[in-house]
Design a protein around this motif. Structure first.
Motif, PDB file in Angstrom:
ATOM      1  N   ILE A   4      40.629  46.417  46.829  1.00 56.96           N
ATOM      2  CA  ILE A   4      38.918  46.403  46.687  1.00 56.96           C
ATOM      3  C   ILE A   4      38.687  47.924  46.154  1.00 56.96           C
ATOM      4  O   ILE A   4      37.794  47.904  45.193  1.00 56.96           O
ATOM      5  CB  ILE A   4      38.472  46.312  48.120  1.00 56.96           C
ATOM      6  N   ALA A   5      39.546  48.917  46.359  1.00 56.29           N
ATOM      7  CA  ALA A   5      39.083  50.345  46.011  1.00 56.29           C
ATOM      8  C   ALA A   5      39.432  50.185  44.596  1.00 56.29           C
ATOM      9  O   ALA A   5      38.607  51.035  43.971  1.00 56.29           O
ATOM     10  CB  ALA A   5      40.006  51.416  46.676  1.00 56.29           C
ATOM     11  N   ASP A   6      40.292  49.367  43.915  1.00 60.08           N
ATOM     12  CA  ASP A   6      40.747  49.634  42.461  1.00 60.08           C
ATOM     13  C   ASP A   6      39.747  48.672  41.750  1.00 60.08           C
ATOM     14  O   ASP A   6      39.743  48.335  40.595  1.00 60.08           O
ATOM     15  CB  ASP A   6      42.125  48.946  42.288  1.00 60.08           C
ATOM     16  N   THR A   7      38.997  47.659  42.410  1.00 56.58           N
ATOM     17  CA  THR A   7      38.032  46.786  41.859  1.00 56.58           C
ATOM     18  C   THR A   7      36.596  47.336  41.491  1.00 56.58           C
ATOM     19  O   THR A   7      36.020  47.614  42.404  1.00 56.58           O
ATOM     20  CB  THR A   7      38.126  45.332  42.720  1.00 56.58           C
ATOM     21  N   PRO A   8      36.188  47.022  40.264  1.00 56.18           N
ATOM     22  CA  PRO A   8      34.699  47.434  40.129  1.00 56.18           C
ATOM     23  C   PRO A   8      33.897  46.451  41.076  1.00 56.18           C
ATOM     24  O   PRO A   8      33.787  45.373  41.364  1.00 56.18           O
ATOM     25  CB  PRO A   8      34.401  47.203  38.754  1.00 56.18           C
ATOM     26  N   GLU A   9      32.816  47.636  41.561  1.00 51.48           N
ATOM     27  CA  GLU A   9      31.789  47.061  42.373  1.00 51.48           C
ATOM     28  C   GLU A   9      31.140  45.482  41.727  1.00 51.48           C
ATOM     29  O   GLU A   9      31.012  44.609  42.758  1.00 51.48           O
ATOM     30  CB  GLU A   9      30.846  47.754  42.994  1.00 51.48           C
ATOM     31  N   GLU A  10      30.753  45.535  40.678  1.00 49.52           N
ATOM     32  CA  GLU A  10      30.051  44.654  40.076  1.00 49.52           C
ATOM     33  C   GLU A  10      31.001  43.172  40.169  1.00 49.52           C
ATOM     34  O   GLU A  10      30.539  42.091  40.085  1.00 49.52           O
ATOM     35  CB  GLU A  10      29.609  44.788  38.604  1.00 49.52           C
ATOM     36  N   GLU A  11      32.324  43.273  40.253  1.00 43.38           N
ATOM     37  CA  GLU A  11      33.357  42.032  40.308  1.00 43.38           C
ATOM     38  C   GLU A  11      33.387  41.505  41.826  1.00 43.38           C
ATOM     39  O   GLU A  11      33.925  40.542  42.070  1.00 43.38           O
ATOM     40  CB  GLU A  11      34.590  42.429  39.769  1.00 43.38           C
ATOM     41  N   LEU A  12      32.768  42.328  42.886  1.00 43.47           N
ATOM     42  CA  LEU A  12      32.938  41.783  44.136  1.00 43.47           C
ATOM     43  C   LEU A  12      31.811  41.051  44.531  1.00 43.47           C
ATOM     44  O   LEU A  12      30.896  41.335  45.432  1.00 43.47           O
ATOM     45  CB  LEU A  12      32.869  43.425  45.082  1.00 43.47           C
ATOM     46  N   VAL A  13      31.734  40.012  44.025  1.00 40.86           N
ATOM     47  CA  VAL A  13      31.021  38.861  44.309  1.00 40.86           C
ATOM     48  C   VAL A  13      31.579  37.251  44.527  1.00 40.86           C
ATOM     49  O   VAL A  13      32.570  37.127  43.832  1.00 40.86           O
ATOM     50  CB  VAL A  13      30.019  38.769  43.073  1.00 40.86           C
ATOM     51  N   ALA A  14      30.936  36.687  45.256  1.00 33.50           N
ATOM     52  CA  ALA A  14      31.518  35.221  45.812  1.00 33.50           C
ATOM     53  C   ALA A  14      31.281  34.232  44.547  1.00 33.50           C
ATOM     54  O   ALA A  14      30.085  34.556  44.043  1.00 33.50           O
ATOM     55  CB  ALA A  14      30.826  34.846  47.098  1.00 33.50           C
ATOM     56  N   ARG A  15      32.105  33.635  43.951  1.00 27.92           N
ATOM     57  CA  ARG A  15      32.013  32.684  43.005  1.00 27.92           C
ATOM     58  C   ARG A  15      32.664  31.315  43.526  1.00 27.92           C
ATOM     59  O   ARG A  15      33.590  31.367  44.096  1.00 27.92           O
ATOM     60  CB  ARG A  15      32.482  33.143  41.685  1.00 27.92           C
ATOM     61  N   GLU A  16      32.197  30.179  43.049  1.00 31.29           N
ATOM     62  CA  GLU A  16      32.947  29.064  43.201  1.00 31.29           C
ATOM     63  C   GLU A  16      33.905  28.861  42.095  1.00 31.29           C
ATOM     64  O   GLU A  16      33.841  29.189  40.885  1.00 31.29           O
ATOM     65  CB  GLU A  16      32.007  27.784  43.247  1.00 31.29           C
ATOM     66  N   GLY A  17      35.209  28.450  42.455  1.00 32.74           N
ATOM     67  CA  GLY A  17      36.034  28.046  41.202  1.00 32.74           C
ATOM     68  C   GLY A  17      37.003  27.126  41.963  1.00 32.74           C
ATOM     69  O   GLY A  17      36.717  26.427  42.976  1.00 32.74           O
ATOM     70  N   SER A  18      37.914  26.576  40.977  1.00 37.45           N
ATOM     71  CA  SER A  18      38.841  25.441  41.639  1.00 37.45           C
ATOM     72  C   SER A  18      40.357  25.829  41.299  1.00 37.45           C
ATOM     73  O   SER A  18      40.555  26.642  40.222  1.00 37.45           O
ATOM     74  CB  SER A  18      38.515  24.139  40.882  1.00 37.45           C
ATOM     75  N   SER A  19      41.143  25.359  41.865  1.00 35.68           N
ATOM     76  CA  SER A  19      42.861  25.671  41.824  1.00 35.68           C
ATOM     77  C   SER A  19      43.237  24.229  41.262  1.00 35.68           C
ATOM     78  O   SER A  19      42.681  23.297  40.940  1.00 35.68           O
ATOM     79  CB  SER A  19      43.200  25.997  43.031  1.00 35.68           C
TER      80      SER A  19
END
Length: 70
Positions: free
Chosen positions: A44-59
């Protein structure tokens, strides 16, 4: 496990998980506080704050799941 206050970015991750699915925030917080085993706080500390959002995806197994990050 430490009980110090979460950083603003860590709290944002907890809030995003909780908004994606009630109950996941508590799991995220536990993983953040167990950083010595999970590495979550470091990530989390190394991740830009704007990327810390919930998104839907598929595996590859085609299930839809909420995730944090890009």
């Amino acid at each position: 496990m430490t009980h110090q206050q979460l950083t603003p970015k860590e709290q944002k991750v907890v809030d995003e998980f909780e908004s994606a699915r009630p109950g996941l925030g508590a799991i995220a917080e536990k993983n953040i506080r167990n950083n010595d085993k999970t590495g979550w706080a470091d990530i989390i500390a190394d991740t830009p704050e704007e990327e810390l959002v919930a998104r839907e995806g598929s595996s590859s197994n085609s299930f839809i799941y909420p995730r944090i990050g890009g």
